[in-house]
Design a protein around this motif. Sequence first.
Motif, short mmCIF file in Angstrom:
data_model
loop_
_atom_site.label_atom_id
_atom_site.label_comp_id
_atom_site.label_asym_id
_atom_site.label_seq_id
_atom_site.Cartn_x
_atom_site.Cartn_y
_atom_site.Cartn_z
N PRO A 5 28.10 -15.37 -20.59
CA PRO A 5 26.89 -15.24 -19.75
C PRO A 5 26.63 -13.79 -19.40
O PRO A 5 27.54 -12.95 -19.36
CB PRO A 5 27.24 -16.06 -18.51
CG PRO A 5 28.35 -16.96 -18.93
CD PRO A 5 29.12 -16.22 -19.97
N ARG A 6 25.36 -13.49 -19.16
CA ARG A 6 24.98 -12.15 -18.74
C ARG A 6 24.31 -12.22 -17.37
O ARG A 6 23.38 -13.00 -17.17
CB ARG A 6 24.04 -11.50 -19.74
CG ARG A 6 23.65 -10.07 -19.36
CD ARG A 6 22.78 -9.41 -20.41
NE ARG A 6 21.45 -10.00 -20.51
CZ ARG A 6 20.41 -9.41 -21.11
NH1 ARG A 6 20.58 -8.22 -21.69
NH2 ARG A 6 19.24 -10.00 -21.16
N ALA A 7 24.79 -11.42 -16.45
CA ALA A 7 24.15 -11.29 -15.14
C ALA A 7 23.14 -10.14 -15.22
O ALA A 7 23.52 -9.01 -15.54
CB ALA A 7 25.17 -11.03 -14.05
N ARG A 66 28.89 -10.37 -19.31
CA ARG A 66 28.11 -9.17 -19.60
C ARG A 66 27.16 -8.92 -18.42
O ARG A 66 26.94 -9.80 -17.61
CB ARG A 66 27.30 -9.36 -20.90
CG ARG A 66 28.18 -9.56 -22.13
CD ARG A 66 27.35 -9.93 -23.35
NE ARG A 66 26.67 -11.20 -23.13
CZ ARG A 66 25.39 -11.43 -23.45
NH1 ARG A 66 24.64 -10.46 -23.95
NH2 ARG A 66 24.85 -12.62 -23.24
N ARG A 67 26.65 -7.72 -18.36
CA ARG A 67 25.77 -7.40 -17.23
C ARG A 67 24.70 -6.41 -17.66
O ARG A 67 24.86 -5.64 -18.60
CB ARG A 67 26.57 -6.86 -16.05
CG ARG A 67 27.32 -5.58 -16.31
CD ARG A 67 28.17 -5.20 -15.11
NE ARG A 67 29.26 -6.16 -14.90
CZ ARG A 67 29.90 -6.30 -13.74
NH1 ARG A 67 29.58 -5.54 -12.70
NH2 ARG A 67 30.89 -7.17 -13.63
N ALA A 68 23.58 -6.46 -16.95
CA ALA A 68 22.47 -5.53 -17.17
C ALA A 68 21.74 -5.34 -15.85
O ALA A 68 21.86 -6.17 -14.94
CB ALA A 68 21.51 -6.06 -18.23
N ARG A 69 21.00 -4.24 -15.77
CA ARG A 69 20.17 -3.99 -14.59
C ARG A 69 18.76 -3.69 -15.04
O ARG A 69 18.53 -3.05 -16.07
CB ARG A 69 20.70 -2.80 -13.77
CG ARG A 69 22.01 -3.05 -13.06
CD ARG A 69 22.25 -1.97 -12.01
NE ARG A 69 23.55 -2.11 -11.39
CZ ARG A 69 23.90 -1.48 -10.28
NH1 ARG A 69 23.04 -0.67 -9.68
NH2 ARG A 69 25.10 -1.65 -9.76
N VAL A 70 17.79 -4.13 -14.25
CA VAL A 70 16.40 -3.83 -14.56
C VAL A 70 15.66 -3.56 -13.26
O VAL A 70 15.80 -4.31 -12.28
CB VAL A 70 15.75 -4.97 -15.37
CG1 VAL A 70 15.84 -6.30 -14.65
CG2 VAL A 70 14.29 -4.64 -15.69
N PHE A 80 14.66 -10.90 -21.37
CA PHE A 80 15.62 -11.84 -20.81
C PHE A 80 16.08 -12.80 -21.91
O PHE A 80 15.30 -13.21 -22.77
CB PHE A 80 15.01 -12.63 -19.65
CG PHE A 80 14.80 -11.82 -18.41
CD1 PHE A 80 15.82 -11.65 -17.49
CD2 PHE A 80 13.57 -11.21 -18.16
CE1 PHE A 80 15.63 -10.90 -16.33
CE2 PHE A 80 13.37 -10.46 -17.01
CZ PHE A 80 14.41 -10.30 -16.10
N ALA A 81 17.36 -13.17 -21.86
CA ALA A 81 17.95 -14.07 -22.86
C ALA A 81 18.22 -15.43 -22.24
O ALA A 81 18.37 -15.55 -21.01
CB ALA A 81 19.24 -13.46 -23.41
N TYR A 101 8.54 -13.61 -16.05
CA TYR A 101 9.13 -13.22 -17.33
C TYR A 101 10.28 -14.14 -17.75
O TYR A 101 10.97 -13.86 -18.73
CB TYR A 101 9.62 -11.77 -17.25
CG TYR A 101 8.52 -10.81 -16.88
CD1 TYR A 101 7.52 -10.49 -17.78
CD2 TYR A 101 8.47 -10.25 -15.60
CE1 TYR A 101 6.49 -9.63 -17.42
CE2 TYR A 101 7.45 -9.38 -15.24
CZ TYR A 101 6.46 -9.08 -16.16
OH TYR A 101 5.44 -8.24 -15.81
N LEU A 102 10.48 -15.21 -17.01
CA LEU A 102 11.64 -16.08 -17.26
C LEU A 102 11.23 -17.38 -17.94
O LEU A 102 10.07 -17.77 -17.92
CB LEU A 102 12.35 -16.38 -15.93
CG LEU A 102 12.81 -15.17 -15.12
CD1 LEU A 102 13.48 -15.63 -13.83
CD2 LEU A 102 13.75 -14.30 -15.94
#
Length: 317
Positions: A5-7, A66-70, A80-81, A101-102
Amino acid sequence: MSLAPRAVLVHRTTEYEELLVRHGTHGHAEFFLRGHGQSLTEVFERHRRTKRALAEVAAAVPLTWRRARVERADLDRFLFAPEDVVVVVGQDGLVANAAKYLAAQPVVGFDTEPGRNPGVLVRHRAAQAAALIPAALSPRTAVEELTMVEAVTDDAQRLVALNEVYVGQPGHQTARYALAAQPAPAGRPHNRTDPHQPDGADECPVEHQASSGVVVGTGTGATGWLRSLWQERGGTLPLPRPDDRRLAWFVREAWASPATGTSRVEGVLAAGDRLRLTVESDRLVAFGDGMETDALQLSRGQTVRLGVSDTSLRLLG
């Protein structure tokens, strides 16, 4: 092997950071505000609280994820995945900004300033992040499905919004259009992927209008702009709840003239109903939840239909 998963941490620039962009340094910003009878102290303290909450939430993301910032301004360029957990850190409006966007990803909102924000959508504290972020993927976790509104043009452009969609002039001057409220076709819902689907348009009364634009909103939006319009009209229309599959719509400042009317200025749309606007100005726009930079561009003669979206926001309770 499936992806971990990605946060995705969604945040926005603070007022203090915006002041630094404008004035260059802390000292210059402080001097400017002091000269206008204001203090930088409160703005800076709010900035510190926001950054502290963002760091606490980021540290709570499981190490195997995993992680990302926006940042808010980059949402329209971020992909977004399906496996994402969307972690909003900030104000209620930031959840609405991300929602469009989701596509069914779970969302959990953390309030950076409890007591200052209403906390309608950012319902949790940063200290709860370690428990809530992993729980977002559990089928046992309570998730609220919030209704969204969509706008679809006759050339298949589409946008969705959590609070409301505005259709009108980009500068909020007088907009001209033909308006008709269309019930769902008998026995079947509208097909939003086919903007040319017959929908009984000829049977719907059409009114040519000149106004400051049209707002179509959800039960979530009924706590904001929609409620202001509702109160101006005396509060007689039954506003929807956030999970209701219906919308409310209002025409802003309709102007009566020999060519334009004011008899259809508010209403309710059930699931499958559509509010149809055909553009009679040189140019109108449609945008959702205040994101004016990400708008549908509408030319004279084009038609846009607004109604309940098939997409819902999945928000952790």
